[in-house]
Design a protein around this motif. Structure first.
Motif, mmCIF file in Angstrom:
data_model
loop_
_atom_site.group_PDB
_atom_site.id
_atom_site.type_symbol
_atom_site.label_atom_id
_atom_site.label_comp_id
_atom_site.label_asym_id
_atom_site.label_seq_id
_atom_site.Cartn_x
_atom_site.Cartn_y
_atom_site.Cartn_z
ATOM 1 N N ALA A 150 0.884 -0.927 -0.243
ATOM 2 C CA ALA A 150 -0.308 -0.417 0.135
ATOM 3 C C ALA A 150 1.279 1.612 -0.091
ATOM 4 C CB ALA A 150 -1.049 0.051 1.043
ATOM 5 N N ALA A 151 2.332 1.417 0.841
ATOM 6 C CA ALA A 151 3.032 2.558 0.703
ATOM 7 C C ALA A 151 3.396 2.804 -0.397
ATOM 8 C CB ALA A 151 4.140 2.096 1.874
ATOM 9 N N ASP A 152 4.366 1.373 -1.272
ATOM 10 C CA ASP A 152 4.701 1.874 -2.333
ATOM 11 C C ASP A 152 3.170 2.010 -3.155
ATOM 12 O OD1 ASP A 152 6.758 1.322 -4.177
ATOM 13 O OD2 ASP A 152 5.806 -0.197 -5.248
ATOM 14 N N HIS A 153 2.253 1.621 -3.935
ATOM 15 C CA HIS A 153 1.335 2.578 -4.455
ATOM 16 C C HIS A 153 1.436 3.463 -4.105
ATOM 17 C CE1 HIS A 153 -1.760 2.004 -7.477
ATOM 18 N NE2 HIS A 153 -2.954 2.642 -6.622
ATOM 19 N N GLU A 261 -3.605 8.799 2.526
ATOM 20 C CA GLU A 261 -3.721 9.919 1.924
ATOM 21 C C GLU A 261 -4.454 9.845 0.134
ATOM 22 O OE1 GLU A 261 0.034 11.859 1.580
ATOM 23 O OE2 GLU A 261 -0.243 12.563 3.379
ATOM 24 N N VAL A 262 -4.353 8.476 -0.206
ATOM 25 C CA VAL A 262 -4.349 8.102 -1.531
ATOM 26 C C VAL A 262 -5.929 7.115 -1.649
ATOM 27 C CG1 VAL A 262 -3.969 6.322 -3.363
ATOM 28 C CG2 VAL A 262 -1.978 8.304 -2.176
ATOM 29 N N LEU A 263 -7.079 7.524 -1.993
ATOM 30 C CA LEU A 263 -8.241 6.782 -1.347
ATOM 31 C C LEU A 263 -7.559 5.095 -1.727
ATOM 32 C CD1 LEU A 263 -11.005 6.680 -1.188
ATOM 33 C CD2 LEU A 263 -11.427 6.744 -3.250
ATOM 34 N N THR A 264 -7.283 4.762 -3.048
ATOM 35 C CA THR A 264 -7.104 3.140 -2.485
ATOM 36 C C THR A 264 -6.438 2.250 -1.349
ATOM 37 O OG1 THR A 264 -5.401 3.404 -4.376
ATOM 38 C CG2 THR A 264 -7.485 3.400 -5.341
ATOM 39 N N THR A 265 -4.996 3.227 -0.840
ATOM 40 C CA THR A 265 -4.409 2.855 -0.328
ATOM 41 C C THR A 265 -4.782 2.414 1.332
ATOM 42 O OG1 THR A 265 -3.111 4.982 -0.052
ATOM 43 C CG2 THR A 265 -2.378 2.980 -1.195
#
Length: 310
Positions: A150-153, A261-265
């Motif tokens: 998730a962090a990498d994405h 901060e990113v919806l998918t993660t």
């Protein structure tokens, strides 16, 4: 003012206090919030919660009782808290210890090395979070690998957004305003080389990676029952309690905000939590080397820029 030492996202210090007699009102300062990195003001509100807890600590350590009203005005969502000092009270010794800790707490982006945080220290940090009405979930080894993905994405997704890159440059670049922003000596040469990637702040300094990081670092998710401004505020108060407790136990804390901060993660973190709560922040915990003086203090805005008197 003790609350001025509070850590905040990218050291933005997104708060404004108004002092009227025995009452302190805290407002969200939108001029220090960038739409690219925090459009919903989740992280700015959480940062303000840290400042609230710092203020509560100072009052309790000096023997004052304060009534706390969160989100006091439905018509003004930027009015986050009202603290009304109404009487003297017995000095709280834990608050005195917290108050002494406030000035030397740091945001340490060095790789974590040495012995992992022990169960008693982790239990104390978790209890500090729970006491503030929020939860801390320590990740298992398998969940750390899920977090890593998730962090990498999140890092890749944000790097592809011009608005996000502009915001990051604003708070870490040479043209940032005096006071807020991340100081150069605290910025790693590159994102930490580990299973869970840290944020690449785009600068080059002298912080380096370490192969020990994966075995020495512990990752946890700060989360709660809902995902509204009042919950973000309480999460910030819990973060402050956890961070001060951690420092007193010789434990460093590094918040990872990119995954929320990113919806998918953000949704991926909810899966890791088995939908038992909403994630507010990922925390990296590590033992502090007593011989290491730590990074420098982040610069602070002068009091007259954050406090109004009426």
């Amino acid at each position: 003012m003790t609350a001025g030492y509070a850590p905040s996202i990218h050291n933005t210090q997104p708060w404004r206090w108004r002092l009227t007699g025995n009452t302190l009102d805290l407002y969200l300062e939108r001029s220090r919030i960038r739409d690219g990195t925090d459009p919903a003001t989740r992280l700015a509100t959480l940062s303000c919660g840290v400042a609230v807890h710092h203020a509560r600590v100072s009052l309790a350590a000096h023997g004052w009782h304060a009534t706390v009203i969160r989100m006091p005005e439905e018509a003004d969502p930027d009015h986050l808290v009202r603290l009304h000092v109404d009487r003297r009270s017995p000095i709280e010794l834990p608050a005195v210890l917290h108050l002494r800790t406030v000035p030397w707490r740091r945001t340490d982006r060095h790789p974590v090395t040495g012995t992992p945080v022990g169960p008693p220290d982790l239990a104390a940090i978790t209890a500090a979070v729970t006491a503030e009405g929020t939860w801390l979930h320590t990740l298992s080894a398998d969940q750390v690998f899920e977090l890593a993905g998730a962090a990498d994405h999140a890092r890749r997704a944000e790097a592809g957004e011009p608005a996000w890159r502009a915001d990051l440059a604003y708070w870490t670049g040479g043209d940032r305003p005096a006071g807020p922003g991340i100081p150069d000596p605290a910025i790693p040469a590159r994102a930490t080389r580990s299973t869970v990637p840290g944020r690449d702040l785009g600068h080059h300094d002298d912080l380096t990676g370490s192969a020990e990081h994966d075995t020495a670092a512990i990752f946890a998710v700060l989360h709660g029952p809902a995902d509204e401004p009042g919950d973000w505020l309480r999460a910030g108060e819990a973060l402050s309690a956890a961070w001060l407790t951690a420092a007193e136990h010789g434990v460093s804390v590094l918040p990872h905000s990119a995954p929320v901060e990113v919806l998918t993660t953000h949704q991926a973190l909810r899966v890791i939590l088995r939908s038992t709560g909403y994630p507010y922040l990922v925390l990296r915990l590590g033992a502090i080397d007593p011989a290491d003086p730590g990074p420098p203090h982040a610069p602070r805005l002068p009091a007259d820029q954050i406090i109004e008197r009426s």
